[in-house]
Design a protein around this motif. Structure first.
Motif, mmCIF file in Angstrom:
data_model
loop_
_atom_site.group_PDB
_atom_site.id
_atom_site.type_symbol
_atom_site.label_atom_id
_atom_site.label_comp_id
_atom_site.label_asym_id
_atom_site.label_seq_id
_atom_site.Cartn_x
_atom_site.Cartn_y
_atom_site.Cartn_z
ATOM 1 N N ARG A 42 121.714 -16.994 19.091
ATOM 2 C CA ARG A 42 120.938 -18.167 19.520
ATOM 3 C C ARG A 42 120.535 -18.032 20.990
ATOM 4 N NH1 ARG A 42 120.783 -22.090 15.738
ATOM 5 N NH2 ARG A 42 122.328 -21.936 14.078
ATOM 6 N N ARG A 43 121.476 -17.621 21.820
ATOM 7 C CA ARG A 43 121.226 -17.501 23.261
ATOM 8 C C ARG A 43 120.217 -16.385 23.555
ATOM 9 N NH1 ARG A 43 126.121 -16.870 24.355
ATOM 10 N NH2 ARG A 43 126.136 -14.606 24.443
ATOM 11 N N GLU A 44 120.386 -15.234 22.933
ATOM 12 C CA GLU A 44 119.589 -14.058 23.278
ATOM 13 C C GLU A 44 118.292 -13.909 22.465
ATOM 14 O OE1 GLU A 44 120.484 -11.975 25.775
ATOM 15 O OE2 GLU A 44 122.261 -13.203 26.139
ATOM 16 N N CYS A 45 118.283 -14.459 21.244
ATOM 17 C CA CYS A 45 117.149 -14.192 20.348
ATOM 18 C C CYS A 45 116.486 -15.451 19.783
ATOM 19 C CB CYS A 45 117.610 -13.320 19.172
ATOM 20 S SG CYS A 45 118.407 -11.796 19.687
ATOM 21 N N GLY A 46 117.135 -16.595 19.952
ATOM 22 C CA GLY A 46 116.560 -17.845 19.438
ATOM 23 C C GLY A 46 116.712 -18.031 17.941
ATOM 24 N N ILE A 47 117.620 -17.273 17.327
ATOM 25 C CA ILE A 47 117.877 -17.442 15.892
ATOM 26 C C ILE A 47 119.380 -17.574 15.675
ATOM 27 C CG2 ILE A 47 115.823 -16.149 15.188
ATOM 28 C CD1 ILE A 47 117.748 -13.803 14.435
ATOM 29 N N GLY A 48 119.745 -18.223 14.578
ATOM 30 C CA GLY A 48 121.151 -18.315 14.212
ATOM 31 C C GLY A 48 121.556 -17.171 13.304
ATOM 32 N N HIS A 49 122.851 -17.117 13.028
ATOM 33 C CA HIS A 49 123.389 -16.031 12.215
ATOM 34 C C HIS A 49 122.806 -16.020 10.805
ATOM 35 C CE1 HIS A 49 126.964 -13.720 10.428
ATOM 36 N NE2 HIS A 49 126.199 -12.878 11.052
ATOM 37 N N THR A 50 122.577 -17.190 10.221
ATOM 38 C CA THR A 50 122.024 -17.235 8.862
ATOM 39 C C THR A 50 120.606 -16.674 8.838
ATOM 40 O OG1 THR A 50 123.416 -19.152 8.402
ATOM 41 C CG2 THR A 50 121.660 -18.695 6.838
ATOM 42 N N MET A 51 119.804 -17.003 9.842
ATOM 43 C CA MET A 51 118.459 -16.416 9.918
ATOM 44 C C MET A 51 118.555 -14.903 10.060
ATOM 45 S SD MET A 51 116.101 -18.914 12.198
ATOM 46 C CE MET A 51 115.683 -20.566 11.670
ATOM 47 N N PHE A 52 119.508 -14.450 10.852
ATOM 48 C CA PHE A 52 119.722 -13.010 11.019
ATOM 49 C C PHE A 52 120.050 -12.368 9.674
ATOM 50 C CE2 PHE A 52 122.752 -9.511 12.082
ATOM 51 C CZ PHE A 52 121.854 -8.658 12.689
ATOM 52 N N GLU A 53 120.890 -13.014 8.888
ATOM 53 C CA GLU A 53 121.243 -12.490 7.565
ATOM 54 C C GLU A 53 120.011 -12.385 6.661
ATOM 55 O OE1 GLU A 53 124.139 -11.261 6.413
ATOM 56 O OE2 GLU A 53 125.121 -11.590 8.339
ATOM 57 N N VAL A 54 119.110 -13.372 6.733
ATOM 58 C CA VAL A 54 117.863 -13.292 5.962
ATOM 59 C C VAL A 54 117.044 -12.092 6.425
ATOM 60 C CG1 VAL A 54 115.635 -14.428 5.518
ATOM 61 C CG2 VAL A 54 117.754 -15.758 5.404
#
Length: 160
Positions: A42-54
């Motif tokens: 969230r801090r570095e990329c503006g996405i959460g872990h669930t979005m990352f998993e997608v």
């Protein structure tokens, strides 16, 4: 000893049993690691872990589009949960929905160029957190045994 005291003592023994304790350590460690990853993403990329998993799922096979149903199954989300998540990701320009060529009723999801760029930054952030909190605390032999054991547990759960 009365029944209430006996049940209280039995419950305390059960709550402190090795299986309960050891599984609790696994869950706590996994939860805290996931929280660290989520905060860093969230801090570095503006996405959460669930979005990352997608994004992991969508980037695994270049050019592949995946149905929302497959994504929901992969991430253990409800159909409404995956719909809301994909809505947010589409609004952020990370993914787009495309009609399925084989089924007019189905919609597929694929990454955008922006989504792939964010994903590549996120992989680096994820890797740093995993290295610091999952890999570095163990010596190489313990890490190898841990990942091997986790693989065996995963295999048993798939088969069982």
């Amino acid at each position: 000893m009365d029944g209430t005291t006996r049940r209280r003592d039995e419950a305390a023994r059960a709550a402190n049993s090795p299986h309960v304790h050891d599984f609790g350590l696994l869950i706590k460690a996994a939860t805290r690691l996931e929280q660290r990853i989520d905060a860093a993403l969230r801090r570095e990329c503006g996405i959460g872990h669930t979005m990352f998993e997608v994004l992991i799922r969508l980037c695994r096979q270049p050019g592949e589009a995946v149905s929302q149903r497959e994504l929901a199954d992969d991430l253990t989300l409800t159909s409404s949960g995956i719909t809301r998540l994909i809505d947010r990701m589409e609004e952020a320009g990370l993914v787009c929905r495309v009609p399925s060529p084989g089924d007019r009723r189905s919609v597929l999801v694929e990454t955008t160029d922006h989504g792939r760029s964010v994903f590549l930054r996120a992989v680096a952030v994820h890797s740093e957190v995993v290295e610091r909190y999952f890999v570095a605390p163990l010596d190489r032999a313990d890490y190898t045994r841990l990942t091997g054991a986790l693989g065996e547990i995963h295999k048993a759960l798939r088969e069982g």
